[in-house]
Structure formats: C-alpha cells, structure tokens
Scaffold this active site. Sequence first.
Site, PDB file in Angstrom:
ATOM      1  N   SER A   1       0.811  -1.239   0.000  1.00 43.27           N
ATOM      2  CA  SER A   1       0.000   0.000   0.000  1.00 43.27           C
ATOM      3  C   SER A   1       0.831   1.269   0.000  1.00 43.27           C
ATOM      4  O   SER A   1       0.624   2.150   0.821  1.00 43.27           O
ATOM      5  CB  SER A   1      -0.927   0.042   1.222  1.00 43.27           C
ATOM      6  OG  SER A   1      -1.893  -0.952   1.135  1.00 43.27           O
TER       7      SER A   1
ATOM      8  N   CYS B   1       4.151   6.570  -7.036  1.00 45.55           N
ATOM      9  CA  CYS B   1       4.265   7.878  -7.682  1.00 45.55           C
ATOM     10  C   CYS B   1       5.045   8.860  -6.826  1.00 45.55           C
ATOM     11  O   CYS B   1       5.484   9.901  -7.302  1.00 45.55           O
ATOM     12  CB  CYS B   1       2.887   8.478  -7.943  1.00 45.55           C
ATOM     13  SG  CYS B   1       1.721   7.268  -8.525  1.00 45.55           S
TER      14      CYS B   1
ATOM     15  N   ASP C   1      -1.560  -2.021 -12.625  1.00 44.22           N
ATOM     16  CA  ASP C   1      -0.556  -1.885 -13.685  1.00 44.22           C
ATOM     17  C   ASP C   1      -0.376  -3.152 -14.520  1.00 44.22           C
ATOM     18  O   ASP C   1       0.304  -3.109 -15.549  1.00 44.22           O
ATOM     19  CB  ASP C   1       0.807  -1.499 -13.094  1.00 44.22           C
ATOM     20  CG  ASP C   1       0.833  -0.059 -12.604  1.00 44.22           C
ATOM     21  OD1 ASP C   1      -0.215   0.615 -12.671  1.00 44.22           O
ATOM     22  OD2 ASP C   1       1.900   0.393 -12.150  1.00 44.22           O
TER      23      ASP C   1
ATOM     24  N   TYR D   1     -15.501  31.271 -12.105  1.00 46.48           N
ATOM     25  CA  TYR D   1     -14.730  32.466 -12.453  1.00 46.48           C
ATOM     26  C   TYR D   1     -14.683  33.468 -11.304  1.00 46.48           C
ATOM     27  O   TYR D   1     -15.717  33.834 -10.748  1.00 46.48           O
ATOM     28  CB  TYR D   1     -15.314  33.170 -13.675  1.00 46.48           C
ATOM     29  CG  TYR D   1     -14.814  34.591 -13.795  1.00 46.48           C
ATOM     30  CD1 TYR D   1     -13.457  34.842 -13.960  1.00 46.48           C
ATOM     31  CD2 TYR D   1     -15.679  35.669 -13.667  1.00 46.48           C
ATOM     32  CE1 TYR D   1     -12.974  36.145 -14.003  1.00 46.48           C
ATOM     33  CE2 TYR D   1     -15.211  36.976 -13.716  1.00 46.48           C
ATOM     34  CZ  TYR D   1     -13.857  37.207 -13.880  1.00 46.48           C
ATOM     35  OH  TYR D   1     -13.384  38.492 -13.916  1.00 46.48           O
TER      36      TYR D   1
ATOM     37  N   TRP E   1     -13.225  34.233 -19.436  1.00 48.44           N
ATOM     38  CA  TRP E   1     -13.348  32.983 -20.191  1.00 48.44           C
ATOM     39  C   TRP E   1     -12.252  32.089 -19.628  1.00 48.44           C
ATOM     40  O   TRP E   1     -11.059  32.419 -19.746  1.00 48.44           O
ATOM     41  CB  TRP E   1     -13.111  33.204 -21.694  1.00 48.44           C
ATOM     42  CG  TRP E   1     -14.225  33.863 -22.434  1.00 48.44           C
ATOM     43  CD1 TRP E   1     -14.446  35.203 -22.557  1.00 48.44           C
ATOM     44  CD2 TRP E   1     -15.268  33.223 -23.202  1.00 48.44           C
ATOM     45  NE1 TRP E   1     -15.554  35.433 -23.335  1.00 48.44           N
ATOM     46  CE2 TRP E   1     -16.067  34.239 -23.742  1.00 48.44           C
ATOM     47  CE3 TRP E   1     -15.594  31.885 -23.475  1.00 48.44           C
ATOM     48  CZ2 TRP E   1     -17.191  33.963 -24.545  1.00 48.44           C
ATOM     49  CZ3 TRP E   1     -16.698  31.616 -24.271  1.00 48.44           C
ATOM     50  CH2 TRP E   1     -17.484  32.640 -24.783  1.00 48.44           C
TER      51      TRP E   1
END
Lengths: 453, 453
Positions: free
Chosen positions: B41, B45, B287, B430, B438
């Site tokens: 566990s 990464c 994997d 936003y 935008w």
Amino acid sequence: MTERLVVIGGDAAGMSAAAVVKRQAADALEVVVLERGHHVSYSACGIPYWVSGDVEGPDRLVARTAAEHRRNGIDVRMRTEATSIDLSAATVEARDVDSGSRVQLGYDSLMIATGAVPRRPDLPGIDAAGVHGVQTLDDGERLLHRIESEQPRTAVVVGGGYIGLEMAEACLRRGLSVSLVDMADEPMTTLDPPVGALVREAMQDIGVDVRTGIAVSGLEVDARAHVCAVATDDGVLSADLVILALGVQPLTELASAAGLPTGLSGGLRTDATMRVDGSSQVFAAGDCVESWDRVSESWLHVPLGTHANKQGRVAGLNIAGRHATFPGVVRTAVTKVCDLEIGRTGLREADARRLGFDVVGVTIETTTKAGYFPGTQPMTVTMMADRATRRLLGAQIVGREGSAKRIDTCAMALWSQLTVDELMMSDLAYAPPFSSVWDPVQVAARAAVAELG
Amino acid sequence: MTERLVVIGGDAAGMSAAAVVKRQAADALEVVVLERGHHVSYSACGIPYWVSGDVEGPDRLVARTAAEHRRNGIDVRMRTEATSIDLSAATVEARDVDSGSRVQLGYDSLMIATGAVPRRPDLPGIDAAGVHGVQTLDDGERLLHRIESEQPRTAVVVGGGYIGLEMAEACLRRGLSVSLVDMADEPMTTLDPPVGALVREAMQDIGVDVRTGIAVSGLEVDARAHVCAVATDDGVLSADLVILALGVQPLTELASAAGLPTGLSGGLRTDATMRVDGSSQVFAAGDCVESWDRVSESWLHVPLGTHANKQGRVAGLNIAGRHATFPGVVRTAVTKVCDLEIGRTGLREADARRLGFDVVGVTIETTTKAGYFPGTQPMTVTMMADRATRRLLGAQIVGREGSAKRIDTCAMALWSQLTVDELMMSDLAYAPPFSSVWDPVQVAARAAVAELG
C-alpha cells in the site's frame, strides 16, 4: 442602407455582442453602443481587488477602451444614457448625461445589456454620503476617492455574499476596522450553512467582526449628512463607511417600460439565442437577464461576468445572422477570503429539498495534494446526490490554496447529469504534487456512493 | 468452510481489493495477500519526490502498513512470491523469498495485482551496478542507498516520460549533473511534439542536458562492474548512475503461464467487473491489466495509481458479491518539472489521425488568473476536436503554477463526449484570482469552435 445594431450598456455583455457583430458582419452592420458611465469592457469582478490595492485601477481592469472599440469600427458613445425604447417604431431615445442633449436612434437589432445595480434597501439614511455600492468602475472610483480623501477608520459591510466578503477583506487591507452584517445565520448563503460557518471562521480569523442573524434597521447620519453608524437589531455599529453588498438586481426599468417581459427576479426573459421573449429583433444578455439553471430547471438571475461574456457572444452571433445558443448555467461560482478558497456549484441542500429531491449529502475532509506532499493543504468537500437517480445535485468546496477551482470537475459532472458513481470513477489527473490518488472530488463522490448504498 | 481470496501483489490494486473485500464480507471471506517485496500500500508515484528529498521516505509513502492491514483481518504475507497458478485446481504456489520454503494455497477467488516492471532494454551493461529502475519502494531504497553511499556526480536518465522527468529533477536536486536521453524528438511523447518542446525548454532551463532523437547503444562498465558511461549514437555520456525510465511493462508472466489472456501490450484483459476474460473467479487490476480507453475505443496499458486504486475497489466489490464496474479511462495525466506543470487528456494529434478523425487543433496562450491579477502565470492550452462531430478529442496544458489540474475540465468533457461548443459554453468557476473571465480551457474551446466554423 446599412442595418444598425444599437447596444444599450457597454460592459461585458454589451461589448462582447458589439465586438462579435463587428467581427462577423464588418461593414454590413453599423454598431452603436450607448454607455452612460465613463468605462466600457471592464472587469467589475476586479473592483474589490482594486480597492484592496492588489490591482492597480481603473485602467488595468479595462479589457478594451472605448477608443480601441472605435478603432474596430464600433460607434461607442460614452456618457450616453438610453432613456426610452419604442419597440413599434424600433427606436431608442438617448440623453447625453453631461449636456442633457437628446438623440433618437432607429435600430434593426437592439441589444439590451443594462446590467444590474446593487440592492439599496429602503432604510433611513441610505442616501447619505459614505454609503457605497460596488458594481461599476465609476462606483469603485467613488469609493476609492472616499477612502483616500476621508481616511475612514471603520467600515460596515452590509451583506455577506461574494462582494461582501471581498469588500470586507479589501477594507481590512486598506487598514479599516471592518464589521460584516448579514441577516442569515451564516455568511455566503449560496453555500449550505455548515459550509458558510467555515467561511465565517475564516473571516473572523483575519479580523473581520462578523455579525450574522441580525437585521439593519437604519443608517445614522451626522451633521455633515455623512453616515456615521449602522443601527441593527443587535445594537449600533460605528461606520465611517458603509458598503452595500446585498446582491444586485437586474436593471430593467427601461426594458420593462417598453413592454418587454421580465421574470420573477425582474430579469429579462430570453430564449437560448438571447432574443427577448416575443421579440425577433431585441436581444438581451448579462446581469439584466435571467438564465436557465440546468439543475433546478428554472429561470434564475445569476449575475456573473462569465455568463455575461458568453451570452453577449451568443447574442452577437445571432444578430450577425449566425446561429448560437446559450445552454444555461449550473450555478458555479468561486471566491476567496485571504487564502481561504470557496467554490460551489449546483443546488444547496435546501434548494434540493424544496425541489422534491430525496437528498443524500456528505462532507469529507481531505488535502489538496497527496497527504505526504510538502505544502499539502486542508480542504473540505460537501456533495449532494439524489437518492432516486444517484445524480449529482451540487457540491461545495472550502479550503486553502489549490482547493476551489476543483469545483469545475463537479460543474462538468452536473452539466452532463452524471451520477456520483460516474463522477467517482471518472479519469482525473493524479500526481502527488496535485492530488491524492483519489481526487478530493472523487473522495466525496465515493462517500456519497457509500451513503446511497 | 470459509471461502478464500488470494491476492497476488500488495500495492494499490491488490490492497484496495483486499481492504474492500474485508470491509464488505468481514469473516465470510478469508483474505490472503502475497507480496514479494518489503512494503504494501505505498505510493509508487511518490518515489521521485522521496529521491529528491521533498518527501521523507519510505514510511511517509506507505498509506497503510502490513501490520495495519493485518489488524483489519487481512492475512498479509510479506516477502512471499507467487510462483505459479493452477487455474483448474484453483491453487497458487508461493515461495518465501528469504527461506525458499514453498506453500500451496487454494482459492475461491484470485486477484492478480502483480503490477508492472520498468522496461530493461537488452543492452550491453544493462545489469551493471548503478543501473536503476524506479517502480517499487524497494527500488527507491536501493537507489537512495546508491546515491548516499557512492556519491555519484553524473546521472543519465534514459527515457523522457513522466518518471524520466521527475527523476531528472530529483537527481538534479540531489546535486548530480543530469543528462536525459530519449529516442523521440521531444521528451514526453504522451504530448504532441510542439507541447513536448515546451517541456524540453523547461528542462533545459533548470539545467538538465536534454538529448533527444538519439538512441542508447550500450552501457559502459568499469573494472568494478559498475556503470560508468552511456554510449549513444551521438557520443558517450559519463554516468555514475543510470536511471531507466523507458516506461513499464505489465508483469504478467505468472498469469500468462497459467493460460490467462493478455492483450497487445502484454497486460491482462478483463471485463468491466475486472474479471479476467474467460474466468469467473480470477480478477486482475492495476498496472498488470489493460484499460478500456473511452476515446480511442481500444484496450491500452495505462499504468497509473489512480486507476489501480479504482480498479482494485471494483474487483473487491465484485469478489465480495456486490456489483461494480470500471468504466474506462480517457488517459488523463499530470506532472511537473520544477514549477512547470504539465497536464494531458485524450488523444494526441497523431493518435487521432491514425484513428481516422478529421482533426482540428488549436493552441492558445493565456494566463492562470485574470490577466491583471497579481501572480498570474502564463499557460498554454492545446485542444483538438473532430471536424465531423465537433467532439473534443484531447487537450494538453503546459504552464506555471495553477495550470495543469485544469485538465480535469477537459477530462470530464471527454468523459461525457461533449463537443467543443458545449465545453466552451459550460459553467466553470470564475473570479479574478482563479481565472480569466473565459476560463483558459474555454478560450481554447472557443478557438477550436472558430476553426471548425
């Protein structure tokens, strides 16, 4: 003869439409913009950051000046206020604000982008000097002039929504002692109350005197006819400056007087092409219209610059003879108070219950990066789903840096009517500097799935 | 008699499955996990950040220890390697790595979570001391021990993908002089080449000697049988340390030997419940499997911890008698090189063309916050759409802080097969501290819409 588009209001929606029309139609359409203020195409959302000193203003907040628009062939008339619309004659009457001179303009297409104005409750003293709304750059200029010339020491912000929060922080950063008053039990009523409570704590932590659950009964005015205090049902608060942040209401008197239809909020009602209901040549967009909320399936007044820009573009394309539609909103919004970020989308729990959903709600505490990664920050995600369909109904995020913009993931899930099961299993970016291996939004979705059983 | 689940491999997929089964089925199922290494566990990464010194390891990278899993009732057997599977007898043979003793275990359900191993090209010198892959915590430990005990001064990273980039930065931060070699013309072949070029520039800016378009022909070994240089078709690079980062391949010899089906990549083929094709009681996840790519509609090997966790959960639920499915991936990924963030989702342009799409691609330069907001950072967004359907096909983001996680918006749009028109009009959060009015992703979508006409 060249056809003419008259645009009433030169901020986000109006100028977006004007610019799109000019780009699409070039000389085939004359574009006249009437703007009663001193600025066009500015970021009203940037005003609190100008007041706080984060951003230099007002020029930095102007995306494009009147002169720039004129160079693109748009006839921008500043300080020119539309005073009436005659739909049958297809004319607009306008007045030069400074000289008082009047002009009548015929139109082939009319674009109403009159925006919204801060709500001003009918209270004693409301019109005294030192009482400010913050909606236009002109408002921002007046407020900053007041702060710089009078050096106020105490400010009371009335209303704890986005602008209220942002202005409270701005005033604090200007060195004022700030109270924030709201009738609701927690600030940010666009959030569920337990989430609003987190915002209240953050406001208090930065030194804002947050007074919720109390009503303002009047403003006290001194001998100079200047505000000096705010009277509430919980006592009197000294106030050299009062910021009205009770939300805004659509500015549609002009349109209503012409007989154009408005909804419950007072906002103009349009179809998805941004044509005002019942009119083929009258368009409206931005803070003066109601928007279709895709989640509640109802028309709501959602005054945000991002919608104004998009709606303006849609209107402009249709005016120019193309076809475009505005597909509605899901009520996504974001703000921050110092380093506390706040994002929301979709329904609040109370909304969902009122609409008859059997609501399953969860709240999870997690981190912005992998738990072991340096700089990881706490964040809280609340999420709601409908028990019958398992569909996501809404989500709210409160957390430190790197939290709030993740609300977009929920917004996209709401947009496509995903279930929380799908959201939990969707493919979000993971690496330790960016996220836990189950993305925070998916941790919340997983909790909702567990609750749904 | 209690039924037994045997899990082969104790990292993300295997332990997720084991934990879910134990939580769902409690004592109704005996859960045995065979792990040949020293850890379960853990966050593979996180290894580059442990090597770099950002994160303390290895304990911080372990989400849950074997002892903790045992307390939850899971029979975790460390340093125990499964050596064969007999499908007809439903047994697994395992070997104690240290003592060599063997045991045979019957199973009612079998979960294969053997993961992947770094590709080791068949080059002279590949097995010399100082040549390291980085896949397991044990690998990380060996590498760190090497760095600390031998004080290497030069490192050559072979392969410019995620791990290659992260390891190049990690070695640099350890004070090594670092070269990165890749056969492709640009690093990060999961990106379109012009986007990869931005990554190359960032690598060079931080001091990595990036050598692309060249092949490694062998590793030179000194008298101690230690690597001392990397021979390429463009000369010899001195190397006290070589990091193999040529990607990983599914570790499926055991499963293949038992007759279980694998795909083109060598990964096991499963259905959406994570049952291995043709088996009702054999599951696989992580994997060592292929995943369904929803965009290309094909099976691909996408070895990422986030999928491993989700697939493990799905397998666990099904093993425990519930029903769950893994709906596939859209190939979202994210990493960073110093403060350059890189996000991608969907197809590359070359993929899309190979699949027969009529590709419309755009690249836009924008900023992470409102252009006028302090701290706003540059970011580049590329986006591709299919001309026929206007559907989003893929997007890539490279930019400074606050850029890459926005790829999730595109990932959600891909997930729901939205057109770029819809993405352009969707309701994203936003406010000036978070975005331009935008959203950057929508600026790209708007550019794609304009290209589509």
